[in-house]
Write a protein that holds these residues in place. Structure first.
Motif, short mmCIF file in Angstrom:
data_model
loop_
_atom_site.label_atom_id
_atom_site.label_comp_id
_atom_site.label_asym_id
_atom_site.label_seq_id
_atom_site.Cartn_x
_atom_site.Cartn_y
_atom_site.Cartn_z
N SER A 58 0.86 -1.16 0.00
CA SER A 58 0.00 0.00 0.00
C SER A 58 0.90 1.21 0.00
CB SER A 58 -0.89 -0.01 1.24
OG SER A 58 -1.42 1.28 1.44
N THR A 59 0.63 2.13 -0.93
CA THR A 59 1.55 3.27 -1.05
C THR A 59 1.44 4.19 0.15
OG1 THR A 59 -0.14 4.09 -2.53
CG2 THR A 59 1.94 3.46 -3.50
N LEU A 60 0.27 4.17 0.80
CA LEU A 60 0.09 5.10 1.91
C LEU A 60 0.66 4.57 3.21
CD1 LEU A 60 -1.04 7.81 2.58
CD2 LEU A 60 -3.26 6.80 2.93
N PHE A 61 0.95 3.28 3.24
CA PHE A 61 1.31 2.65 4.51
C PHE A 61 2.47 3.36 5.19
CE2 PHE A 61 3.40 -0.39 7.22
CZ PHE A 61 2.33 -0.94 7.91
N GLU A 104 -4.97 -6.52 -2.58
CA GLU A 104 -4.92 -5.50 -1.54
C GLU A 104 -5.78 -5.84 -0.34
OE1 GLU A 104 -4.16 -1.52 -4.15
OE2 GLU A 104 -6.20 -2.05 -3.62
N THR A 105 -6.94 -6.43 -0.60
CA THR A 105 -7.84 -6.68 0.52
C THR A 105 -7.32 -7.77 1.45
OG1 THR A 105 -9.05 -8.13 -0.95
CG2 THR A 105 -9.99 -5.97 -0.56
N VAL A 106 -6.40 -8.58 0.95
CA VAL A 106 -5.95 -9.73 1.73
C VAL A 106 -5.48 -9.32 3.12
CG1 VAL A 106 -3.67 -9.62 0.65
CG2 VAL A 106 -4.43 -11.72 1.69
N TRP A 107 -4.83 -8.18 3.20
CA TRP A 107 -4.30 -7.72 4.47
C TRP A 107 -5.42 -7.43 5.46
CZ3 TRP A 107 -3.55 -3.28 7.65
CH2 TRP A 107 -2.38 -3.28 8.40
N PHE A 108 -6.48 -6.80 4.94
CA PHE A 108 -7.59 -6.47 5.83
C PHE A 108 -8.44 -7.69 6.15
CE2 PHE A 108 -6.58 -2.21 4.36
CZ PHE A 108 -6.55 -1.55 5.57
N VAL A 109 -8.55 -8.57 5.17
CA VAL A 109 -9.35 -9.77 5.43
C VAL A 109 -8.74 -10.56 6.59
CG1 VAL A 109 -10.02 -11.99 4.47
CG2 VAL A 109 -10.34 -9.93 3.15
#
Lengths: 261, 165, 461, 386
Positions: D197-200, D270-275
């Motif tokens: 994630s670029t914002l991380f 991308e969603t994998v991290w939040f999942v």
């Protein structure tokens, strides 16, 4: 099919997938059968009153036909192998184009169709941008009764061949493949009037009907006995740009070649 | 000129503040003080309070709740449409609209409140005591009645720092 | 206590309060200079070109532009983002510098806010005109439909945009206008002619400068200021979501909201600099907008330029780090080297490299250098938007849909038209409105005096 | 006012006890559950380093913005920055725990995972430690230089060192911005080598700034309580809370932006991290982070009155400290420990590090005059009022 398993494993989503209780329309394309003849494009054009825009506009990358045929070349450049892939609206269940429309002109139907409400469309074109398959078309000009586009729709005779079941889209409106929704509705009503269930293969979209190689299959994916369900379960089946998790309702059966080892 | 009051006119902020403090020590509060820019000692000294910030806060709270419930109502109860498989109650999306619409409403409501409370609106005829109060003079208006026995003392305070007009 | 020996003077020339008012109001009372009429004429001609382009677009269709099925957003959206970015300067200037308690802002914020209002107005034309059917724009209002409860799509970033931009236009205009009330009152009370007295009297809303008014005024500025700070950030974040919520490569990246905000402030400050340098030259405001004011803006620009550079590098690094073939293609084969590589490098050099010249004091003190660099930044920020909008769209997922884009003269004419609108708006501002916040300047004038130990800070808060 | 503070014996003893607890905890931890202990090691290392970096950043920002009000308090960020070299040593020791912490260090994973192979030019152990050494060298040198200028200014006076500090602050800010973002990528983002994630990195950066400012305010308040900062008035407090308030909003904004965009796009990579983080205790932490780091500071510190009262600021600071912990826990645990365990190990480890940090900071605080002399804005700071 390693790639497919890989995608299924990683198909994680932050919201539950929508369940389709009634029909869930889908289409499958057998790429082994497809010869790239372009019959589907032409019949679609006739069925859905798609405007003829002339070569100048085609050159400007403003094609209007709802199915395009992508060609992919491989092996050596002198004598390349080619395969053809008809690309129409994928009717994604997680359609990126739908949720960016500010005026609700393109919601998802209960039967899994990605619909366009032409009357509601104001032409922001965000959906055109956000479609990863780029299958949405925009009416850049008024093509009907316009001397600058002196084709079929500019004469009374030409307009007489329009299909009365389908509206003619005005300038500034986005359009795209509807899975021939007029045909779906017609057959649904007919079945209802006759008091019976729809039969598999009863509904035929224009492209399915006209495909000389029978490469296209249309039907209800919720009916486990239908031909489309079988195609979708086929191990050759894949979805275009699956990794984006758009959940397309169109499946492609990968091309199989017989080659010397 | 109406002679129920006297005007103390000063040339700079320091003189005004000193005179103001001394006048207050005498137990007299000027009717009003006119300055070309806000002087905090005077604003505090005049004893007025503004609740405009609280008003804005409560506008914000109510509007935010209102908008969020409207969005939830419209999108998931009144006419729930499926857009690209997003849940009907797309809370993260609604937050965005809520923030901006709340800001918009707070501004409009606060401006209205300001206009009404300060009686500032287009076409109002101002009551000008001293023409240069918006330019380079600091003007103190003192009611003659309120001065009572202190008249002499106050006059001398004013003349010490500025002049009486 | 304000240490003017270290910090430099805010106003040069030991002016009395009366002098401050008179010198700032002078252009309003003076005879209109000839160049002003000439410049307005140029602005109006440009505006005319824009008007004709809009006419063509309205009567014939968006097809008059160079956009196509693949690159469906072109100059219109680039210019929209560009203008709205410039429009962030005014509010950002007033608010962020207020929060950081930078007193030098008082000389510039009026001009910056005026610029904001005009720029946001220019910006708002683009999304309207780039619609296929702009006469139906009211469909975007969430009103209960007459044929049943059809609401709009609250998920759409374009709907957020609509709310955000109307809010921004309204708030920046009222923030600007209400800040001018005391100054209009000053004009009213110092004007000699009857007409001016009446007209500015109406504009002044009956302001007298009483302590009660000031008290509420301060409360209002505090509220509006606090709100506007959030608004500036959220508006441009929302503009960024026009791109970032999509699934397009190069658009869908989480850094976009802050990156857009910083970029907006960057381009806005550059435009402020351009404007202020012109204003100083034309109206001899050097005593109020001193060299150290310009110097301060330049130093802010270095800082923001570094952030921009870091953001560009982050994007490129993350594109590689992600390991996603689309991302890698987009950055390394398309942006850095592809068809639009010129635009990418123009953006990179003018936003991240050239502003670094401001590290040198000699550069910051030479007005023509400052002016040229500020223009370069403006152009660079335009290329940034081009880079985002067009480059990403032109090469997306399926190669069969790749297409190039170049604008037609109608699009360019539209842009020229908004430039003309901007020029005309700014000229009207110069002519009829006090271009420096008189009352705020007066409130900081005392800090220049030698003995200011007893004075308290009078921030507007 | 005394020039220099003396550290009380009791305080020193307390820090030694805390360090002792930490050492014992880690020793036992490595015996019984090495993986989880290394996770704790990383978390606490990062926690206190980010505070030190945040403080250093705070100090530099004051120079850049020409802030007068904070001049009297500049010794505190300076002392906190003194912790940076110690953190450097701890991070080097992490070499022994690399396999327990980072998935990408495993050869067998590397062989099968194309994505990690792609990243291996960047994510490999030698280069990782080269970066650690370079980053810490840069931070240490620059913070020491700034400290030296500050002490010289006490002796000599004049504007020479002030202008030099300003220049070096600019360089420092630039260096921190680049290096710390990469550092956050190394230490936190690479825990899940499949996600990006670029914002991380920017979010980690702002979190460091937020919590750095918070701890500065905490130390100021504590010193004031012990009678050392008589000059602290309500306006100073208001300015400190403003920093906390603003950075907290920015943190909330970054956090929301990152989540909302990924939620909206719903692309699996991308969603994998939040999942992974939307189950069990982690989901509670997801909301706890927002409440602790954004909601509470936002609503409590908004009114003018509360942001000037020590009684109210103090608990907010404590909650923010917890917020930093939960956030790091939320980032690290799902990828390293895979279970949401919390117990004596975590508490002991944290206490140990808190002991070291307090010892270092207090020692450095005692080394120089608490309020700088000859700073050009000192008078402005002492008479700060608004």
């Amino acid at each position: 099919m390693k790639l497919k398993e890989e995608h299924e494993k990683h198909a994680v989503t932050l919201y539950p997938e929508v369940e389709y209780k009634g029909h869930h329309w889908g289409m499958a394309v057998d790429l082994s059968s497809c010869t790239g003849c372009g019959n589907c494009s032409v019949s679609c054009q006739a069925e859905n009153n798609i405007q003829v825009i002339g070569k100048e506009q085609v050159r400007n990358r403003r094609i209007m036909h709802w199915i395009r045929i992508d060609r992919y070349f491989s092996s050596d450049a002198e004598n390349p192998e080619v395969f053809h892939q008809p690309v129409m609206c994928q009717h994604c269940d997680n359609a990126p184009c739908e949720n960016v429309c500010p005026v609700s002109a393109t919601p998802h139907s209960d039967e899994g169709l990605n619909q366009m409400a032409y009357n509601r469309c104001v032409g922001t074109k965000y959906c055109v941008n956000n479609c990863p398959y780029k299958v949405r078309r925009f009416n850049w000009f008024q093509y009907v009764q316009n001397d600058e586009f002196d084709f079929a729709s500019n004469s009374d005779l030409g307009r007489m061949v329009l299909n009365p079941d389908v509206t003619v889209r005005s300038r500034g409106v986005v359009e795209k493949c509807s899975f021939c929704v007029q045909r779906i509705q017609e057959k649904k009503i007919k079945a209802k009037v006759e008091g019976r269930l729809l039969e598999d293969q009863e509904i035929q979209t224009a492209c399915v009907q006209s495909c000389p190689a029978n490469a296209l299959v249309f039907g209800d994916m919720n009916n486990p006995e239908s031909k489309i369900s079988k195609y979708m379960k086929n191990e050759r089946n894949y979805h275009l740009l699956e990794e984006l998790h758009t959940l397309p309702s169109v499946g492609y059966l990968t091309k199989v070649r017989n080659k010397k080892a | 000129m109406n002679k129920d009051y006297i005007l103390g006119v000063f040339k700079d902020e320091e003189s005004l503040v000193s005179a103001f403090d001394k006048v207050k020590e005498k137990g007299v509060l000027p009717l009003e003080v006119y300055t070309p820019y806000p002087v905090h000692e005077i604003l505090e000294g005049m004893g007025n309070k503004t609740r405009i910030t609280y008003a804005a806060f409560f506008y914000g709270v109510f509007v935010a709740i209102g908008i969020l419930s409207f969005l939830t109502y419209a999108a998931s109860i009144s006419w729930s449409l499926n857009y690209g498989g997003k849940p009907f109650n797309s809370f993260p999306s609604f937050i965005v609209v809520t923030i901006v619409a709340t800001i918009l409403s707070i501004t409009i409501l606060t401006l209205l409140t300001f206009s009404i409370r300060s009686k500032i609106f287009p076409g109002k005829v101002p009551e000008i005591y001293h023409e240069r109060a918006t330019d380079d003079r600091f003007v103190m208006v003192i009611d003659k009645k309120s001065m009572g026995a202190n008249t002499e003392a106050i006059n001398s305070i004013i003349t010490e720092y500025g002049e009486i007009e | 206590m304000y240490n003017s020996e270290v910090r430099g003077r805010l106003i040069t020339g030991d002016k009395s309060l009366g002098q401050i008012s008179r010198e700032i109001i002078a252009p309003i009372h003076a005879k209109t200079p000839v160049w002003w009429y000439f410049a307005v004429l140029v602005g109006l001609i440009m505006f005319g070109i824009g008007g004709y382009s809009i006419f063509l677009t309205l009567t014939k269709g968006i097809g008059m532009w160079g956009v196509n099925n693949t690159v469906a957003w072109g100059w219109a959206i680039i210019n929209f983002v560009w203008w709205i970015g410039i429009g962030h300067a005014g509010t950002a200037f007033s608010i962020f510098l207020l929060i950081l308690r930078q007193k030098w802002r008082t000389a510039i914020n009026r001009a910056a806010e005026a610029m904001t209002v005009v720029a946001v107005f220019c910006a708002s034309l683009f999304p309207l005109m780039h619609m296929g059917r702009p006469w139906l724009f009211f469909y975007i209002f969430p009103y209960p439909n007459t044929r049943g409860p059809l609401w709009v799509n609250f998920n759409s970033p374009l709907f957020w945009d609509f709310v955000a931009i109307s809010a921004y236009l309204l708030i920046s205009a009222s923030f600007w206008y209400f800040g001018m009330l005391p100054d209009f009152a000053t004009i009213r009370d110092t004007a000699k002619s009857k007409i001016k007295k009446t007209v500015y009297g109406i504009f002044a809303f009956g302001w007298t400068g009483s302590s009660r008014e000031w008290l509420r005024f301060e409360g209002l500025s505090f509220v509006l200021g606090g709100i506007a700070a959030v608004l500036v950030v959220s508006v441009h974040s929302i503009v960024s979501t026009d791109f970032a919520v999509s699934v397009e490569v190069g658009w869908h990246t989480t850094i976009f909201p802050p990156y857009f905000v910083v970029g907006a402030i960057f381009s806005g400050f550059a435009m402020v600099l351009t404007l202020v340098v012109i204003m100083r030259g034309l109206y001899k405001m050097n005593d109020f907008i001193t060299d150290s004011h310009i110097d301060a803006v330049c130093r802010v620009l270095i800082f923001i330029s570094l952030i921009m550079g870091t953001a560009y590098l982050t994007e490129i690094f993350m594109a590689w780090y992600s390991g996603s073939q689309y991302e890698i293609y987009m950055f390394f084969h398309n942006r850095l080297t592809g068809e639009y590589a010129f635009q990418f490098w123009a953006m990179f050099v003018s936003n991240a490299v050239i502003p670094q010249l401001f590290w040198f004091k000699g550069m910051r003190r030479r007005m023509w250098v400052v002016f040229v660099i500020s223009i370069i930044i403006n152009i660079g920020m335009w290329f940034e938007r081009f880079n985002i909008v067009v480059t990403s769209l032109s090469r997306d997922y399926l190669p069969s849909t790749w297409a190039s884009y170049s604008p037609t003269w109608v699009e360019i004419g539209f842009f020229v038209g908004t430039l003309g609108m901007f020029i005309t708006g700014v000229l009207l501002f110069f002519r009829f409105v006090p271009m420096i916040a008189i009352s705020e300047l007066k409130s900081v004038a005392k800090f220049d005096k030698q003995r200011n130990e007893n004075l308290k800070h009078n921030d507007h808060e | 006012m005394k020039d220099q503070i003396t550290i009380s014996k009791n305080f020193k003893l307390l820090t030694y006890i805390l360090i002792g607890i930490g050492v014992v905890t880690f020793a036992l931890g490595f015996v019984f559950d090495a993986k989880r202990t290394w996770a704790n090691y990383l978390l606490n290392n990062y926690y206190f380093l980010s505070i030190a970096i945040g403080a250093a950043f705070f100090g530099s920002i004051q120079y850049i913005t020409n802030s007068g009000w904070s001049a009297a308090f500049k010794r505190i960020p300076e002392a906190m920055a003194a912790y940076i070299p110690f953190a450097g040593i701890f991070f080097l020791i992490m070499f022994f725990g690399m396999h327990s912490i980072f998935e990408w260090t495993h050869d067998e994973v590397l062989q099968h995972d194309e994505l990690i192979q792609h990243k291996s030019p960047y994510l490999n152990v030698p280069f990782f430690f080269i970066r650690v050494i370079v980053f810490f060298a840069a931070w240490t040198i620059l913070s020491k230089v700034l400290r030296k200028f500050s002490l010289k200014e006490d002796e000599v006076g004049g504007l020479h060192y002030f202008h030099k500090s300003e220049l070096y602050s600019k360089i420092f800010i630039f260096v921190i911005a680049i290096t710390f973002t990469l550092f956050a990528v190394d230490m936190l983002l690479s825990l899940d080598p499949h996600w990006f994630s670029t914002l991380f990195a920017a979010k980690s950066f702002i979190a460091a700034f937020l919590h750095g400012s918070t701890i500065i305010a905490l130390i100021v308040i504590i010193l004031n309580r012990t009678g050392n900062f008589d000059i602290l008035n309500r306006s100073h407090l208001h300015d400190f809370t403003r920093y906390i308030f603003m950075t907290s909003i920015v943190w909330g904004y970054f956090n929301f932006a990152e989540f909302m965009l990924i939620w909206y796009g719903n692309i699996p990579e991308e969603t994998v991290w939040f999942v992974e983080r939307w189950q069990g205790a982690y989901k509670i932490l997801f909301f706890a982070n927002i409440i602790l780091n954004w909601a509470i500071p936002f609503f409590v510190l908004m009114p003018r009155k509360t942001s000037r009262s020590k009684l109210i600021i103090f608990p907010v600071i404590i909650l923010l400290m917890i917020g930093q912990y939960t956030e790091l826990y939320y980032i690290i645990w799902p990828n390293v420990v895979h279970e949401s365990k919390f117990g004596l190990l975590e508490i002991g480890a944290f206490l140990g590090y808190a002991g070291i940090f307090s010892l270092v900071v207090s020692t450095w605080l005692a080394k120089a005059s608490l309020v700088p002399k000859n700073h050009p804005y000192l008078q402005e700071s002492l008479h700060h009022h608004f």
